[in-house]
Each structure stands twice: as C-alpha cells, then as structure tokens.
Design a protein around this motif. Sequence first.
Motif, PDB file in Angstrom:
ATOM      1  N   GLN A 143      -0.148  13.051 -32.479  1.00  0.00           N
ATOM      2  CA  GLN A 143      -0.206  11.468 -33.925  1.00  0.00           C
ATOM      3  C   GLN A 143       0.747  12.378 -35.220  1.00  0.00           C
ATOM      4  N   ILE A 144       1.819  10.946 -35.195  1.00  0.00           N
ATOM      5  CA  ILE A 144       2.355  11.735 -36.833  1.00  0.00           C
ATOM      6  C   ILE A 144       3.352  10.655 -37.173  1.00  0.00           C
ATOM      7  N   VAL A 180      -3.719  16.419 -28.797  1.00  0.00           N
ATOM      8  CA  VAL A 180      -3.854  16.638 -27.778  1.00  0.00           C
ATOM      9  C   VAL A 180      -3.143  17.160 -26.199  1.00  0.00           C
ATOM     10  N   GLU A 181      -3.876  17.151 -25.150  1.00  0.00           N
ATOM     11  CA  GLU A 181      -3.183  18.217 -23.867  1.00  0.00           C
ATOM     12  C   GLU A 181      -4.167  17.129 -23.090  1.00  0.00           C
ATOM     13  N   VAL A 233       1.796   6.608 -23.209  1.00  0.00           N
ATOM     14  CA  VAL A 233       2.718   7.500 -24.562  1.00  0.00           C
ATOM     15  C   VAL A 233       4.313   6.084 -24.747  1.00  0.00           C
ATOM     16  N   ASN A 234       5.128   5.984 -23.781  1.00  0.00           N
ATOM     17  CA  ASN A 234       5.741   5.154 -23.603  1.00  0.00           C
ATOM     18  C   ASN A 234       5.352   4.091 -24.522  1.00  0.00           C
ATOM     19  N   LYS A 235       4.552   3.670 -24.588  1.00  0.00           N
ATOM     20  CA  LYS A 235       4.295   2.179 -25.469  1.00  0.00           C
ATOM     21  C   LYS A 235       4.163   2.581 -27.233  1.00  0.00           C
ATOM     22  N   VAL A 248       3.896   8.862 -32.310  1.00  0.00           N
ATOM     23  CA  VAL A 248       3.771  10.310 -31.796  1.00  0.00           C
ATOM     24  C   VAL A 248       4.736  10.723 -31.428  1.00  0.00           C
ATOM     25  N   LYS A 249       4.747  12.927 -31.187  1.00  0.00           N
ATOM     26  CA  LYS A 249       5.190  13.687 -30.439  1.00  0.00           C
ATOM     27  C   LYS A 249       4.838  13.511 -29.570  1.00  0.00           C
ATOM     28  N   VAL A 250       5.667  13.916 -28.339  1.00  0.00           N
ATOM     29  CA  VAL A 250       5.274  14.727 -27.110  1.00  0.00           C
ATOM     30  C   VAL A 250       6.177  16.298 -27.050  1.00  0.00           C
ATOM     31  N   GLU A 251       5.514  17.157 -26.407  1.00  0.00           N
ATOM     32  CA  GLU A 251       5.941  18.470 -26.011  1.00  0.00           C
ATOM     33  C   GLU A 251       5.664  18.757 -24.932  1.00  0.00           C
ATOM     34  N   GLU A 252       6.515  19.521 -24.439  1.00  0.00           N
ATOM     35  CA  GLU A 252       5.736  19.558 -22.876  1.00  0.00           C
ATOM     36  C   GLU A 252       5.054  21.795 -23.065  1.00  0.00           C
TER      37      GLU A 252
END
Length: 60
Positions: free
Chosen positions: A8-9, A35-36, A47-49, A54-58
């Motif tokens: 969460q950013i 969180v993972e 996540v799309n909503k 947020v920032k998403v990383e693989e």
Amino acid sequence: MAKIKITQIKSKIGASKRQKLNLESLGLRKMHQTVEHEASAQILGMVNKVQHLVKVEEVK
C-alpha cells in the motif's frame, strides 16, 4: 501459480467504502505494509479495483 507482492503506497482516506474493504480483504491495514498472495483471479480483481493505492510486484 505465480506469487505477487502488494504494497500500500497511498492512504485509504478519501477512498470509497468498497475500496477500503478491498484493502482490508487483501490484508493491508497500514501505509507501506506489504503482503504476498497467489495471483488468482479473485486477488487480481481486488488489486485492479485499488490499483491507484497499491504497488504490485511479481515474486520470483
């Protein structure tokens, strides 16, 4: 299945009730908390909503 790391950013102050509930469901309760999760369709939809919060990383 791939794992993703969600951070969460931005603050949830001013977000809609639905977006706040999505953050809670993802396990994000504080700023800069990470969180993972598995990259399932349900998680990616949540996540799309809230993608602007947020920032998403693989995770490899």
